[in-house]
Design a protein around this motif. Sequence first.
Motif, PDB file in Angstrom:
ATOM      1  N   CYS A 198       0.861  -1.183   0.000  1.00 53.20           N
ATOM      2  CA  CYS A 198       0.000   0.000   0.000  1.00 53.20           C
ATOM      3  C   CYS A 198       0.900   1.236   0.000  1.00 53.20           C
ATOM      4  CB  CYS A 198      -0.894   0.018   1.233  1.00 53.20           C
ATOM      5  SG  CYS A 198      -2.042  -1.369   1.339  1.00 53.20           S
ATOM      6  N   VAL A 199       0.574   2.202  -0.838  1.00 53.30           N
ATOM      7  CA  VAL A 199       1.370   3.420  -0.970  1.00 53.30           C
ATOM      8  C   VAL A 199       0.590   4.636  -0.497  1.00 53.30           C
ATOM      9  CG1 VAL A 199       2.536   4.925  -2.633  1.00 53.30           C
ATOM     10  CG2 VAL A 199       2.658   2.446  -2.893  1.00 53.30           C
ATOM     11  N   SER A 200      -0.695   4.671  -0.835  1.00 50.79           N
ATOM     12  CA  SER A 200      -1.521   5.819  -0.463  1.00 50.79           C
ATOM     13  C   SER A 200      -2.932   5.347  -0.160  1.00 50.79           C
ATOM     14  CB  SER A 200      -1.536   6.867  -1.574  1.00 50.79           C
ATOM     15  OG  SER A 200      -2.130   6.326  -2.743  1.00 50.79           O
ATOM     16  N   GLY A 201      -3.715   6.224   0.420  1.00 50.30           N
ATOM     17  CA  GLY A 201      -5.104   5.926   0.726  1.00 50.30           C
ATOM     18  C   GLY A 201      -5.970   7.145   0.468  1.00 50.30           C
ATOM     19  N   GLN A 202      -7.228   6.897   0.120  1.00 51.02           N
ATOM     20  CA  GLN A 202      -8.177   7.980  -0.129  1.00 51.02           C
ATOM     21  C   GLN A 202      -9.525   7.595   0.464  1.00 51.02           C
ATOM     22  OE1 GLN A 202      -7.483  11.018  -1.801  1.00 51.02           O
ATOM     23  NE2 GLN A 202      -9.353  11.467  -0.695  1.00 51.02           N
ATOM     24  N   PHE A 203     -10.112   8.517   1.213  1.00 51.96           N
ATOM     25  CA  PHE A 203     -11.422   8.261   1.804  1.00 51.96           C
ATOM     26  C   PHE A 203     -12.507   8.364   0.747  1.00 51.96           C
ATOM     27  CE2 PHE A 203      -9.187   8.465   5.698  1.00 51.96           C
ATOM     28  CZ  PHE A 203      -9.950   7.703   6.567  1.00 51.96           C
ATOM     29  N   VAL A 204     -13.484   7.459   0.845  1.00 53.42           N
ATOM     30  CA  VAL A 204     -14.597   7.420  -0.096  1.00 53.42           C
ATOM     31  C   VAL A 204     -15.924   7.751   0.576  1.00 53.42           C
ATOM     32  CG1 VAL A 204     -13.440   5.881  -1.713  1.00 53.42           C
ATOM     33  CG2 VAL A 204     -14.770   4.903   0.161  1.00 53.42           C
TER      34      VAL A 204
END
Length: 96
Positions: A49-55
């Motif tokens: 995992c490199v990045s995350g984004q809230f949905v």
Amino acid sequence: MLCAHGGQAQPTVVNPRVLVSGQPTVTMTAPYMVAGCTFPPPPNGNGPCVSGQFVTSATRITSNGQPLLLMDSQALCTPTGTPLMVTLTQTRVTGM
């Protein structure tokens, strides 16, 4: 915040206009950077995992026109598609 494989996630941008217990809040649009993910890279996996984004986020609470994150907000990591998990949050303020 942790990725599903134990990597630590931090927001790249905080919202200093709204403080809760003296700490800045985070809006839905803020990307998260993940460090320390143990998921293997190809060909054994599609990580780390490199990045995350809230949905998902608050539906009625905004700051600067952006929805704020809540304890039950959901996020996905890139490139794995696995969730970010909220491990610690303040409990002084609640929202919907």
